[in-house]
Design a protein around this motif. Sequence first.
Motif, short mmCIF file in Angstrom:
data_model
loop_
_atom_site.label_atom_id
_atom_site.label_comp_id
_atom_site.label_asym_id
_atom_site.label_seq_id
_atom_site.Cartn_x
_atom_site.Cartn_y
_atom_site.Cartn_z
N LEU A 32 -4.45 1.19 -8.55
CA LEU A 32 -4.43 2.54 -9.07
C LEU A 32 -4.54 2.47 -10.59
N HIS A 85 0.70 7.05 -6.44
CA HIS A 85 -0.49 7.90 -6.59
C HIS A 85 -0.11 9.37 -6.41
N LEU A 97 -7.62 6.03 -7.69
CA LEU A 97 -7.22 5.11 -6.63
C LEU A 97 -8.45 4.35 -6.17
N GLU A 153 0.84 -1.20 0.00
CA GLU A 153 0.00 0.00 0.00
C GLU A 153 0.88 1.25 0.00
N THR A 157 -10.56 1.94 -3.68
CA THR A 157 -10.70 1.50 -2.29
C THR A 157 -11.85 0.52 -2.24
N SER A 164 -12.34 -0.57 3.10
CA SER A 164 -11.44 0.58 2.98
C SER A 164 -10.01 0.21 2.60
N THR A 165 -9.81 -0.98 2.08
CA THR A 165 -8.49 -1.40 1.61
C THR A 165 -8.25 -0.82 0.22
N ARG A 166 -7.13 -0.15 0.06
CA ARG A 166 -6.76 0.37 -1.26
C ARG A 166 -6.13 -0.76 -2.05
N THR A 167 -6.74 -1.08 -3.19
CA THR A 167 -6.33 -2.26 -3.94
C THR A 167 -5.48 -1.97 -5.17
N LEU A 213 0.56 4.23 -2.71
CA LEU A 213 0.24 5.62 -2.35
C LEU A 213 1.35 6.58 -2.81
#
Length: 112
Positions: free
Chosen positions: A92, A63, A75, A56, A77, A87-90, A60
Amino acid sequence: MKQVIVMRTDLKMGKGKIAAQACHACLGCYKKADKENLRKWEFSGQKKVVLKISSEEELLELHTLVKETDLTCCLITDAGHTQIEPSTRTCLGIGPGPDDKIDKLTGHLKLL
């Protein structure tokens, strides 16, 4: 012209989950993209490339770098209904945009 999806590999998502997240990123970017870039991308075959990133934190950082350019990005989520926590950012999405601009930011990443 191309679009790149950068997918986290540390989440150990299944193939179907990865495909769904990539679709979210593709469509998210499509909705935000400049009309001229969309037209060029559509007429050149709508090239998409899926790359991998290992955390992550790295996602980020990338990003942040993309946001400093004129490239479209999105991005993603996750809502957390299936395999991963809410709410996990997977991933981009980047582009569509010129290959050389995208490659300057993602050229060091390997194909998923």
